[in-house]
Design a protein around this motif. Structure first.
Motif, PDB file in Angstrom:
ATOM      1  N   PRO A 221       0.828  -1.213   0.000  1.00 30.78           N
ATOM      2  CA  PRO A 221       0.000   0.000   0.000  1.00 30.78           C
ATOM      3  C   PRO A 221       0.860   1.260   0.000  1.00 30.78           C
ATOM      4  O   PRO A 221       1.870   1.335   0.691  1.00 30.78           O
ATOM      5  CB  PRO A 221      -0.791  -0.124   1.307  1.00 30.78           C
ATOM      6  CG  PRO A 221       0.033  -1.021   2.172  1.00 30.78           C
ATOM      7  CD  PRO A 221       0.727  -1.967   1.244  1.00 30.78           C
ATOM      8  N   GLU A 222       0.450   2.238  -0.816  1.00 29.61           N
ATOM      9  CA  GLU A 222       1.135   3.526  -0.860  1.00 29.61           C
ATOM     10  C   GLU A 222       0.593   4.426   0.247  1.00 29.61           C
ATOM     11  O   GLU A 222      -0.615   4.477   0.486  1.00 29.61           O
ATOM     12  CB  GLU A 222       0.920   4.186  -2.225  1.00 29.61           C
ATOM     13  CG  GLU A 222       1.584   3.449  -3.382  1.00 29.61           C
ATOM     14  CD  GLU A 222       3.100   3.527  -3.318  1.00 29.61           C
ATOM     15  OE1 GLU A 222       3.607   4.501  -2.705  1.00 29.61           O
ATOM     16  OE2 GLU A 222       3.765   2.643  -3.863  1.00 29.61           O
ATOM     17  N   ILE A 223       1.490   5.128   0.926  1.00 36.09           N
ATOM     18  CA  ILE A 223       1.089   6.049   1.986  1.00 36.09           C
ATOM     19  C   ILE A 223       0.972   7.444   1.375  1.00 36.09           C
ATOM     20  O   ILE A 223       1.954   8.008   0.889  1.00 36.09           O
ATOM     21  CB  ILE A 223       2.113   6.054   3.135  1.00 36.09           C
ATOM     22  CG1 ILE A 223       2.245   4.653   3.741  1.00 36.09           C
ATOM     23  CG2 ILE A 223       1.700   7.050   4.213  1.00 36.09           C
ATOM     24  CD1 ILE A 223       3.288   4.564   4.833  1.00 36.09           C
ATOM     25  N   THR A 224      -0.227   7.985   1.373  1.00 38.73           N
ATOM     26  CA  THR A 224      -0.475   9.284   0.760  1.00 38.73           C
ATOM     27  C   THR A 224      -0.116  10.411   1.730  1.00 38.73           C
ATOM     28  O   THR A 224       0.056  10.198   2.932  1.00 38.73           O
ATOM     29  CB  THR A 224      -1.955   9.410   0.357  1.00 38.73           C
ATOM     30  OG1 THR A 224      -2.756   9.377   1.553  1.00 38.73           O
ATOM     31  CG2 THR A 224      -2.365   8.254  -0.548  1.00 38.73           C
ATOM     32  N   VAL A 225      -0.016  11.628   1.166  1.00 38.11           N
ATOM     33  CA  VAL A 225       0.255  12.801   1.993  1.00 38.11           C
ATOM     34  C   VAL A 225      -0.873  13.002   3.012  1.00 38.11           C
ATOM     35  O   VAL A 225      -0.631  13.371   4.170  1.00 38.11           O
ATOM     36  CB  VAL A 225       0.416  14.058   1.103  1.00 38.11           C
ATOM     37  CG1 VAL A 225       0.562  15.306   1.961  1.00 38.11           C
ATOM     38  CG2 VAL A 225       1.617  13.900   0.173  1.00 38.11           C
ATOM     39  N   ARG A 226      -2.097  12.740   2.583  1.00 44.20           N
ATOM     40  CA  ARG A 226      -3.237  12.903   3.491  1.00 44.20           C
ATOM     41  C   ARG A 226      -3.127  11.945   4.672  1.00 44.20           C
ATOM     42  O   ARG A 226      -3.424  12.322   5.814  1.00 44.20           O
ATOM     43  CB  ARG A 226      -4.543  12.665   2.731  1.00 44.20           C
ATOM     44  CG  ARG A 226      -5.795  12.863   3.589  1.00 44.20           C
ATOM     45  CD  ARG A 226      -7.056  12.709   2.740  1.00 44.20           C
ATOM     46  NE  ARG A 226      -8.244  12.927   3.560  1.00 44.20           N
ATOM     47  CZ  ARG A 226      -8.832  11.993   4.288  1.00 44.20           C
ATOM     48  NH1 ARG A 226      -8.306  10.764   4.315  1.00 44.20           N
ATOM     49  NH2 ARG A 226      -9.907  12.261   5.004  1.00 44.20           N
ATOM     50  N   GLN A 227      -2.714  10.690   4.404  1.00 44.96           N
ATOM     51  CA  GLN A 227      -2.559   9.723   5.477  1.00 44.96           C
ATOM     52  C   GLN A 227      -1.451  10.157   6.444  1.00 44.96           C
ATOM     53  O   GLN A 227      -1.556   9.965   7.657  1.00 44.96           O
ATOM     54  CB  GLN A 227      -2.253   8.343   4.899  1.00 44.96           C
ATOM     55  CG  GLN A 227      -3.439   7.687   4.212  1.00 44.96           C
ATOM     56  CD  GLN A 227      -3.060   6.393   3.512  1.00 44.96           C
ATOM     57  OE1 GLN A 227      -2.005   6.294   2.891  1.00 44.96           O
ATOM     58  NE2 GLN A 227      -3.925   5.388   3.609  1.00 44.96           N
ATOM     59  N   ARG A 228      -0.385  10.724   5.907  1.00 41.99           N
ATOM     60  CA  ARG A 228       0.695  11.207   6.779  1.00 41.99           C
ATOM     61  C   ARG A 228       0.210  12.367   7.644  1.00 41.99           C
ATOM     62  O   ARG A 228       0.569  12.459   8.824  1.00 41.99           O
ATOM     63  CB  ARG A 228       1.889  11.636   5.925  1.00 41.99           C
ATOM     64  CG  ARG A 228       2.560  10.466   5.204  1.00 41.99           C
ATOM     65  CD  ARG A 228       3.668  10.930   4.289  1.00 41.99           C
ATOM     66  NE  ARG A 228       4.261   9.808   3.571  1.00 41.99           N
ATOM     67  CZ  ARG A 228       5.192   9.913   2.644  1.00 41.99           C
ATOM     68  NH1 ARG A 228       5.633  11.120   2.300  1.00 41.99           N
ATOM     69  NH2 ARG A 228       5.668   8.852   2.044  1.00 41.99           N
ATOM     70  N   TRP A 229      -0.588  13.245   7.054  1.00 41.82           N
ATOM     71  CA  TRP A 229      -1.114  14.368   7.826  1.00 41.82           C
ATOM     72  C   TRP A 229      -2.052  13.861   8.916  1.00 41.82           C
ATOM     73  O   TRP A 229      -2.055  14.381  10.030  1.00 41.82           O
ATOM     74  CB  TRP A 229      -1.822  15.342   6.901  1.00 41.82           C
ATOM     75  CG  TRP A 229      -2.525  16.454   7.631  1.00 41.82           C
ATOM     76  CD1 TRP A 229      -3.854  16.692   7.681  1.00 41.82           C
ATOM     77  CD2 TRP A 229      -1.907  17.473   8.428  1.00 41.82           C
ATOM     78  NE1 TRP A 229      -4.124  17.800   8.450  1.00 41.82           N
ATOM     79  CE2 TRP A 229      -2.937  18.304   8.933  1.00 41.82           C
ATOM     80  CE3 TRP A 229      -0.583  17.765   8.762  1.00 41.82           C
ATOM     81  CZ2 TRP A 229      -2.679  19.397   9.744  1.00 41.82           C
ATOM     82  CZ3 TRP A 229      -0.333  18.862   9.574  1.00 41.82           C
ATOM     83  CH2 TRP A 229      -1.364  19.654  10.060  1.00 41.82           C
ATOM     84  N   MET A 230      -2.843  12.835   8.602  1.00 46.80           N
ATOM     85  CA  MET A 230      -3.718  12.245   9.609  1.00 46.80           C
ATOM     86  C   MET A 230      -2.898  11.637  10.733  1.00 46.80           C
ATOM     87  O   MET A 230      -3.278  11.700  11.904  1.00 46.80           O
ATOM     88  CB  MET A 230      -4.606  11.176   8.972  1.00 46.80           C
ATOM     89  CG  MET A 230      -5.664  11.735   8.024  1.00 46.80           C
ATOM     90  SD  MET A 230      -6.831  12.843   8.858  1.00 46.80           S
ATOM     91  CE  MET A 230      -7.622  11.678   9.999  1.00 46.80           C
ATOM     92  N   GLY A 231      -1.743  11.044  10.382  1.00 41.50           N
ATOM     93  CA  GLY A 231      -0.864  10.507  11.407  1.00 41.50           C
ATOM     94  C   GLY A 231      -0.344  11.587  12.339  1.00 41.50           C
ATOM     95  O   GLY A 231      -0.230  11.378  13.547  1.00 41.50           O
ATOM     96  N   VAL A 232      -0.037  12.756  11.768  1.00 39.33           N
ATOM     97  CA  VAL A 232       0.396  13.886  12.595  1.00 39.33           C
ATOM     98  C   VAL A 232      -0.729  14.318  13.534  1.00 39.33           C
ATOM     99  O   VAL A 232      -0.518  14.553  14.732  1.00 39.33           O
ATOM    100  CB  VAL A 232       0.847  15.061  11.709  1.00 39.33           C
ATOM    101  CG1 VAL A 232       1.124  16.295  12.560  1.00 39.33           C
ATOM    102  CG2 VAL A 232       2.091  14.682  10.912  1.00 39.33           C
ATOM    103  N   ARG A 233      -1.940  14.398  13.014  1.00 42.95           N
ATOM    104  CA  ARG A 233      -3.080  14.817  13.837  1.00 42.95           C
ATOM    105  C   ARG A 233      -3.348  13.820  14.959  1.00 42.95           C
ATOM    106  O   ARG A 233      -3.693  14.201  16.077  1.00 42.95           O
ATOM    107  CB  ARG A 233      -4.328  14.947  12.954  1.00 42.95           C
ATOM    108  CG  ARG A 233      -4.275  16.104  11.975  1.00 42.95           C
ATOM    109  CD  ARG A 233      -5.560  16.192  11.172  1.00 42.95           C
ATOM    110  NE  ARG A 233      -6.732  16.363  12.034  1.00 42.95           N
ATOM    111  CZ  ARG A 233      -7.986  16.398  11.586  1.00 42.95           C
ATOM    112  NH1 ARG A 233      -8.221  16.263  10.283  1.00 42.95           N
ATOM    113  NH2 ARG A 233      -8.990  16.556  12.419  1.00 42.95           N
ATOM    114  N   GLU A 234      -3.174  12.525  14.673  1.00 48.91           N
ATOM    115  CA  GLU A 234      -3.421  11.508  15.699  1.00 48.91           C
ATOM    116  C   GLU A 234      -2.389  11.564  16.818  1.00 48.91           C
ATOM    117  O   GLU A 234      -2.632  11.046  17.911  1.00 48.91           O
ATOM    118  CB  GLU A 234      -3.424  10.123  15.055  1.00 48.91           C
ATOM    119  CG  GLU A 234      -4.634   9.869  14.162  1.00 48.91           C
ATOM    120  CD  GLU A 234      -4.514   8.564  13.402  1.00 48.91           C
ATOM    121  OE1 GLU A 234      -3.480   7.884  13.562  1.00 48.91           O
ATOM    122  OE2 GLU A 234      -5.455   8.230  12.653  1.00 48.91           O
TER     123      GLU A 234
END
Length: 371
Positions: A16-29
Protein backbone atom coordinates in the motif's frame (compact mmCIF):
# COMPACT_ATOMS: atom_id res chain seq x y z
CA UNK A 1 18.49 -20.12 -11.75
CA UNK A 2 16.01 -22.88 -12.57
CA UNK A 3 12.98 -22.09 -14.70
CA UNK A 4 10.52 -22.87 -11.93
CA UNK A 5 11.98 -19.96 -9.94
CA UNK A 6 11.56 -17.38 -12.69
CA UNK A 7 7.93 -16.49 -11.91
CA UNK A 8 8.87 -15.65 -8.34
CA UNK A 9 11.47 -13.13 -9.51
CA UNK A 10 8.62 -11.17 -11.09
CA UNK A 11 6.02 -11.75 -8.39
CA UNK A 12 5.62 -9.22 -5.63
CA UNK A 13 2.54 -8.80 -3.51
CA UNK A 14 1.22 -5.22 -3.70
CA UNK A 15 2.38 -2.79 -1.02
CA UNK A 16 0.00 0.00 0.00
CA UNK A 17 1.13 3.53 -0.86
CA UNK A 18 1.09 6.05 1.99
CA UNK A 19 -0.48 9.28 0.76
CA UNK A 20 0.26 12.80 1.99
CA UNK A 21 -3.24 12.90 3.49
CA UNK A 22 -2.56 9.72 5.48
CA UNK A 23 0.69 11.21 6.78
CA UNK A 24 -1.11 14.37 7.83
CA UNK A 25 -3.72 12.25 9.61
CA UNK A 26 -0.86 10.51 11.41
CA UNK A 27 0.40 13.89 12.60
CA UNK A 28 -3.08 14.82 13.84
CA UNK A 29 -3.42 11.51 15.70
CA UNK A 30 -0.19 12.27 17.56
CA UNK A 31 -1.41 15.57 18.98
CA UNK A 32 -0.82 14.34 22.53
CA UNK A 33 2.84 13.68 21.78
CA UNK A 34 3.24 17.12 20.20
CA UNK A 35 1.60 18.80 23.18
CA UNK A 36 3.68 16.81 25.66
CA UNK A 37 6.89 17.75 23.83
CA UNK A 38 5.94 21.43 23.75
CA UNK A 39 4.94 21.66 27.40
CA UNK A 40 7.75 19.49 28.77
CA UNK A 41 10.57 21.23 26.87
CA UNK A 42 9.17 24.71 27.54
CA UNK A 43 8.66 23.98 31.23
CA UNK A 44 12.11 22.46 31.67
CA UNK A 45 13.82 25.40 30.00
CA UNK A 46 11.75 27.95 31.95
CA UNK A 47 12.43 26.32 35.33
CA UNK A 48 16.16 25.95 34.67
CA UNK A 49 16.61 29.42 33.17
CA UNK A 50 14.26 31.69 35.11
CA UNK A 51 13.78 29.94 38.43
CA UNK A 52 17.29 28.56 38.91
CA UNK A 53 19.16 31.17 36.88
CA UNK A 54 21.07 28.76 34.61
CA UNK A 55 22.44 30.81 31.72
CA UNK A 56 23.12 27.82 29.45
CA UNK A 57 20.13 25.61 30.24
CA UNK A 58 20.09 23.82 26.89
CA UNK A 59 20.25 20.35 28.42
CA UNK A 60 17.03 20.66 30.43
CA UNK A 61 14.72 20.51 27.35
CA UNK A 62 17.01 17.88 25.78
CA UNK A 63 16.62 15.70 28.88
CA UNK A 64 12.83 16.10 28.69
CA UNK A 65 12.82 14.85 25.09
CA UNK A 66 15.13 11.93 25.94
CA UNK A 67 12.84 10.87 28.77
CA UNK A 68 9.68 10.93 26.66
CA UNK A 69 11.24 9.30 23.59
CA UNK A 70 13.99 7.25 25.18
CA UNK A 71 12.30 3.91 25.68
CA UNK A 72 8.83 2.47 25.63
CA UNK A 73 7.89 0.96 28.95
CA UNK A 74 11.09 1.98 30.70
CA UNK A 75 10.88 5.73 31.32
CA UNK A 76 11.50 5.37 35.06
CA UNK A 77 14.73 3.57 34.24
CA UNK A 78 15.53 6.13 31.53
CA UNK A 79 15.39 8.94 34.09
CA UNK A 80 17.64 7.01 36.47
CA UNK A 81 20.16 6.19 33.72
CA UNK A 82 19.99 9.74 32.39
CA UNK A 83 20.82 11.32 35.74
CA UNK A 84 23.38 8.65 36.63
CA UNK A 85 25.16 9.03 33.30
CA UNK A 86 25.21 12.82 33.52
CA UNK A 87 26.52 12.78 37.08
CA UNK A 88 29.26 10.32 36.19
CA UNK A 89 30.21 12.10 32.97
CA UNK A 90 30.46 15.55 34.53
CA UNK A 91 32.56 14.19 37.40
CA UNK A 92 35.12 12.53 35.14
CA UNK A 93 35.14 15.33 32.56
CA UNK A 94 35.43 18.09 35.15
CA UNK A 95 38.46 16.45 36.71
CA UNK A 96 40.12 15.96 33.33
CA UNK A 97 39.39 19.53 32.17
CA UNK A 98 40.89 20.92 35.37
CA UNK A 99 44.08 18.98 34.59
CA UNK A 100 44.44 19.37 30.82
CA UNK A 101 42.15 22.24 29.80
CA UNK A 102 40.04 22.47 26.62
CA UNK A 103 41.02 21.90 23.00
CA UNK A 104 40.96 19.40 20.14
CA UNK A 105 43.18 16.71 21.59
CA UNK A 106 41.70 17.33 25.03
CA UNK A 107 38.21 16.68 23.57
CA UNK A 108 39.37 13.35 22.15
CA UNK A 109 40.98 12.38 25.43
CA UNK A 110 37.97 13.40 27.54
CA UNK A 111 35.56 11.43 25.35
CA UNK A 112 37.75 8.33 25.29
CA UNK A 113 38.68 8.31 28.97
CA UNK A 114 35.12 9.03 30.07
CA UNK A 115 33.95 6.02 28.03
CA UNK A 116 36.72 3.81 29.43
CA UNK A 117 36.05 4.75 33.05
CA UNK A 118 32.28 4.37 32.55
CA UNK A 119 32.73 0.88 31.08
CA UNK A 120 35.03 -0.11 33.92
CA UNK A 121 32.26 0.98 36.30
CA UNK A 122 29.83 -1.22 34.34
CA UNK A 123 27.71 1.63 32.98
CA UNK A 124 25.61 0.53 29.98
CA UNK A 125 22.91 1.77 27.65
CA UNK A 126 21.56 5.23 28.36
CA UNK A 127 23.89 5.74 31.34
CA UNK A 128 26.99 5.10 29.20
CA UNK A 129 25.71 7.31 26.38
CA UNK A 130 24.93 10.20 28.69
CA UNK A 131 28.25 9.89 30.51
CA UNK A 132 30.10 10.30 27.21
CA UNK A 133 27.77 13.09 26.04
CA UNK A 134 28.27 14.96 29.31
CA UNK A 135 32.02 14.72 29.03
CA UNK A 136 31.98 15.93 25.43
CA UNK A 137 29.67 18.87 26.16
CA UNK A 138 31.69 20.00 29.15
CA UNK A 139 34.86 19.86 27.07
CA UNK A 140 33.23 21.72 24.15
CA UNK A 141 31.13 24.42 25.83
CA UNK A 142 33.14 27.14 27.53
CA UNK A 143 31.18 28.52 30.50
CA UNK A 144 30.22 32.18 30.32
CA UNK A 145 31.93 34.47 32.85
CA UNK A 146 30.17 34.52 36.18
CA UNK A 147 27.90 31.48 35.57
CA UNK A 148 27.53 28.67 38.08
CA UNK A 149 29.62 25.50 37.98
CA UNK A 150 28.71 23.78 34.66
CA UNK A 151 28.93 20.34 36.22
CA UNK A 152 26.34 21.20 38.86
CA UNK A 153 24.02 22.99 36.44
CA UNK A 154 24.14 20.17 33.89
CA UNK A 155 23.28 17.61 36.54
CA UNK A 156 20.40 19.78 37.79
CA UNK A 157 19.15 20.39 34.25
CA UNK A 158 19.12 16.63 33.59
CA UNK A 159 17.01 16.06 36.66
CA UNK A 160 14.61 18.91 35.82
CA UNK A 161 14.18 17.85 32.21
CA UNK A 162 13.73 14.20 33.11
CA UNK A 163 11.05 14.97 35.67
CA UNK A 164 9.21 17.36 33.30
CA UNK A 165 9.10 14.71 30.61
CA UNK A 166 7.96 12.04 33.05
CA UNK A 167 5.24 14.24 34.55
CA UNK A 168 3.83 15.10 31.14
CA UNK A 169 3.53 11.40 30.39
CA UNK A 170 1.42 11.02 33.55
CA UNK A 171 -0.64 14.20 33.16
CA UNK A 172 -1.41 13.77 29.45
CA UNK A 173 -1.07 10.02 28.77
CA UNK A 174 -1.68 8.22 25.52
CA UNK A 175 -4.94 6.36 24.93
CA UNK A 176 -3.56 2.97 25.89
CA UNK A 177 -6.40 0.80 24.61
CA UNK A 178 -6.57 2.61 21.28
CA UNK A 179 -2.81 2.45 20.71
CA UNK A 180 -2.62 -1.25 21.53
CA UNK A 181 -5.76 -2.10 19.58
CA UNK A 182 -4.39 -0.35 16.48
CA UNK A 183 -1.10 -2.24 16.72
CA UNK A 184 -2.88 -5.56 17.26
CA UNK A 185 -5.18 -4.98 14.31
CA UNK A 186 -2.24 -4.12 12.07
CA UNK A 187 -0.48 -7.38 12.94
CA UNK A 188 -3.65 -9.47 12.65
CA UNK A 189 -4.51 -7.93 9.28
CA UNK A 190 -1.01 -8.76 8.08
CA UNK A 191 -1.34 -12.31 9.37
CA UNK A 192 -4.69 -12.72 7.58
CA UNK A 193 -3.11 -11.50 4.32
CA UNK A 194 -0.22 -13.97 4.64
CA UNK A 195 -2.60 -16.88 5.24
CA UNK A 196 -4.92 -15.74 2.45
CA UNK A 197 -2.09 -15.72 -0.10
CA UNK A 198 -0.83 -19.05 1.21
CA UNK A 199 -4.28 -20.58 0.75
CA UNK A 200 -4.49 -19.07 -2.74
CA UNK A 201 -1.14 -20.66 -3.59
CA UNK A 202 -2.48 -24.01 -2.41
CA UNK A 203 -5.66 -23.64 -4.50
CA UNK A 204 -3.76 -22.69 -7.66
CA UNK A 205 -0.62 -24.85 -7.17
CA UNK A 206 1.47 -21.67 -7.35
CA UNK A 207 4.80 -22.09 -5.55
CA UNK A 208 5.81 -18.52 -6.42
CA UNK A 209 2.75 -17.19 -4.64
CA UNK A 210 3.68 -19.22 -1.54
CA UNK A 211 7.22 -17.80 -1.67
CA UNK A 212 5.77 -14.31 -1.95
CA UNK A 213 3.53 -15.00 1.07
CA UNK A 214 6.66 -16.06 2.98
CA UNK A 215 8.36 -12.77 2.07
CA UNK A 216 5.25 -10.92 3.19
CA UNK A 217 5.36 -12.74 6.53
CA UNK A 218 9.02 -11.82 6.97
CA UNK A 219 8.20 -8.19 6.26
CA UNK A 220 5.94 -8.12 9.33
CA UNK A 221 8.93 -8.29 11.68
CA UNK A 222 8.95 -4.52 12.10
CA UNK A 223 5.24 -4.64 12.94
CA UNK A 224 5.88 -7.29 15.58
CA UNK A 225 8.72 -5.27 17.12
CA UNK A 226 6.50 -2.18 17.13
CA UNK A 227 3.72 -4.16 18.83
CA UNK A 228 6.08 -5.35 21.58
CA UNK A 229 7.24 -1.76 22.08
CA UNK A 230 3.67 -0.46 22.18
CA UNK A 231 2.65 -3.15 24.68
CA UNK A 232 5.51 -2.22 27.01
CA UNK A 233 4.73 1.48 26.62
CA UNK A 234 1.00 1.32 27.31
CA UNK A 235 1.49 -1.15 30.17
CA UNK A 236 3.75 1.38 31.88
CA UNK A 237 1.26 4.20 31.25
CA UNK A 238 -1.71 2.19 32.52
CA UNK A 239 0.27 1.37 35.66
CA UNK A 240 1.48 4.90 36.41
CA UNK A 241 -0.94 7.44 34.88
CA UNK A 242 -4.04 8.05 37.07
CA UNK A 243 -6.15 8.92 34.01
CA UNK A 244 -5.52 5.43 32.59
CA UNK A 245 -5.91 3.30 35.73
CA UNK A 246 -9.39 2.25 34.61
CA UNK A 247 -7.82 0.66 31.50
CA UNK A 248 -5.34 -1.53 33.35
CA UNK A 249 -7.37 -4.75 33.09
CA UNK A 250 -7.91 -4.39 29.34
CA UNK A 251 -4.30 -3.40 28.72
CA UNK A 252 -3.02 -6.35 30.74
CA UNK A 253 -5.18 -8.74 28.72
CA UNK A 254 -4.16 -7.17 25.41
CA UNK A 255 -0.47 -7.07 26.28
CA UNK A 256 -0.60 -10.68 27.44
CA UNK A 257 -1.59 -11.77 23.94
CA UNK A 258 1.39 -10.18 22.18
CA UNK A 259 3.80 -13.10 22.58
CA UNK A 260 1.16 -15.57 21.37
CA UNK A 261 0.47 -13.43 18.29
CA UNK A 262 4.21 -13.20 17.65
CA UNK A 263 4.37 -17.00 17.76
CA UNK A 264 1.38 -17.22 15.42
CA UNK A 265 3.15 -15.09 12.82
CA UNK A 266 6.25 -17.29 13.13
CA UNK A 267 4.00 -20.30 12.52
CA UNK A 268 2.65 -18.57 9.41
CA UNK A 269 6.18 -18.16 8.07
CA UNK A 270 6.93 -21.85 8.50
CA UNK A 271 3.55 -22.71 6.99
CA UNK A 272 4.23 -20.64 3.86
CA UNK A 273 7.71 -22.17 3.57
CA UNK A 274 6.39 -25.75 3.80
CA UNK A 275 3.59 -25.01 1.31
CA UNK A 276 6.15 -23.59 -1.14
CA UNK A 277 8.29 -26.72 -0.75
CA UNK A 278 5.26 -28.96 -1.26
CA UNK A 279 4.27 -27.13 -4.45
CA UNK A 280 7.83 -27.05 -5.83
CA UNK A 281 7.91 -30.83 -5.48
CA UNK A 282 4.61 -30.98 -7.36
CA UNK A 283 2.87 -32.76 -4.52
CA UNK A 284 -0.88 -32.96 -4.61
CA UNK A 285 -2.36 -30.67 -1.96
CA UNK A 286 -5.19 -32.33 -0.01
CA UNK A 287 -8.28 -30.14 -0.31
CA UNK A 288 -8.80 -30.44 3.44
CA UNK A 289 -5.49 -28.68 4.10
CA UNK A 290 -6.48 -25.78 1.87
CA UNK A 291 -9.85 -25.60 3.61
CA UNK A 292 -8.03 -25.54 6.95
CA UNK A 293 -5.84 -22.57 5.96
CA UNK A 294 -8.85 -20.70 4.55
CA UNK A 295 -10.69 -21.32 7.82
CA UNK A 296 -7.70 -19.83 9.66
CA UNK A 297 -8.09 -16.72 7.50
CA UNK A 298 -11.71 -16.37 8.63
CA UNK A 299 -10.73 -16.73 12.30
CA UNK A 300 -7.88 -14.22 12.07
CA UNK A 301 -10.09 -11.71 10.28
CA UNK A 302 -12.63 -11.95 13.11
CA UNK A 303 -9.81 -11.26 15.57
CA UNK A 304 -8.66 -8.26 13.54
CA UNK A 305 -12.15 -6.79 13.28
CA UNK A 306 -12.97 -6.84 16.99
CA UNK A 307 -10.32 -8.35 19.25
CA UNK A 308 -11.92 -7.00 22.42
CA UNK A 309 -15.34 -8.60 21.90
CA UNK A 310 -15.78 -11.84 23.85
CA UNK A 311 -18.64 -12.89 21.54
CA UNK A 312 -16.49 -12.49 18.43
CA UNK A 313 -13.58 -14.24 20.11
CA UNK A 314 -15.80 -17.22 20.83
CA UNK A 315 -16.82 -17.34 17.17
CA UNK A 316 -13.19 -17.03 16.08
CA UNK A 317 -12.12 -19.79 18.46
CA UNK A 318 -14.71 -22.11 16.92
CA UNK A 319 -13.16 -21.50 13.51
CA UNK A 320 -9.67 -22.19 14.91
CA UNK A 321 -10.76 -25.55 16.29
CA UNK A 322 -12.43 -26.31 12.95
CA UNK A 323 -9.21 -25.43 11.07
CA UNK A 324 -7.16 -27.75 13.27
CA UNK A 325 -9.62 -30.61 12.81
CA UNK A 326 -9.70 -30.13 9.03
CA UNK A 327 -5.90 -30.23 8.89
CA UNK A 328 -5.70 -33.45 10.88
CA UNK A 329 -8.43 -35.13 8.85
CA UNK A 330 -6.69 -34.16 5.60
CA UNK A 331 -3.68 -36.30 6.47
CA UNK A 332 -5.70 -39.43 5.80
CA UNK A 333 -5.89 -38.45 2.12
CA UNK A 334 -2.19 -38.12 1.43
CA UNK A 335 0.55 -38.25 4.06
CA UNK A 336 3.98 -36.91 3.16
CA UNK A 337 6.62 -35.02 5.09
CA UNK A 338 5.37 -31.73 3.68
CA UNK A 339 1.65 -32.37 4.21
CA UNK A 340 2.35 -33.50 7.78
CA UNK A 341 4.40 -30.33 8.36
CA UNK A 342 1.67 -28.10 6.94
CA UNK A 343 -0.97 -29.79 9.10
CA UNK A 344 1.24 -29.41 12.18
CA UNK A 345 1.71 -25.70 11.48
CA UNK A 346 -2.02 -25.15 11.07
CA UNK A 347 -2.51 -26.84 14.42
CA UNK A 348 0.26 -24.80 16.08
CA UNK A 349 -1.09 -21.57 14.62
CA UNK A 350 -4.57 -22.38 15.88
CA UNK A 351 -3.16 -23.11 19.36
CA UNK A 352 -1.24 -19.82 19.54
CA UNK A 353 -4.27 -17.83 18.43
CA UNK A 354 -6.48 -19.61 20.95
CA UNK A 355 -4.06 -18.66 23.71
CA UNK A 356 -3.98 -15.08 22.40
CA UNK A 357 -7.76 -15.11 22.75
CA UNK A 358 -7.58 -16.13 26.39
CA UNK A 359 -7.61 -19.93 26.29
CA UNK A 360 -5.20 -21.35 28.87
CA UNK A 361 -2.41 -23.70 27.83
CA UNK A 362 -3.95 -26.42 30.02
CA UNK A 363 -7.30 -26.10 28.29
CA UNK A 364 -5.65 -26.64 24.91
CA UNK A 365 -5.09 -30.27 25.85
CA UNK A 366 -8.85 -30.77 25.84
CA UNK A 367 -9.58 -28.55 22.84
CA UNK A 368 -6.78 -29.56 20.45
CA UNK A 369 -4.95 -32.30 22.33
CA UNK A 370 -1.75 -30.17 22.16
CA UNK A 371 1.16 -31.05 24.44
Amino acid sequence: MSSDRLPFSRLRLPRPEITVRQRWMGVRENWRLLLRLAVATGSAFTIATYLLGHTQAFFAPIAAVITMMGGAGRRQRVIFELVLGVAFGVLVAELLILLIGRGGWQMALVASLTAVVAMLCNLKGMALTQAINSGVLLAAVVPLPGVANPAVTRFTDALIGGMCGFLMMLILPRDTRRDLDESLQKLLTGLADVLRHTAEAMRTDDAAMADAALDQARDTQSTIESLHSTAANVSEIARLAPLRWNQRADVERYAGSVNDLDNAMRDARVLARRVAAMLRHHESVPSGLTDAVETLVVAVQIYADEFASSVDLERANERLVEASNLAMQALSDRLTVNTASVAAQVRSLAADLLMAGGVSRTALDDILDVD
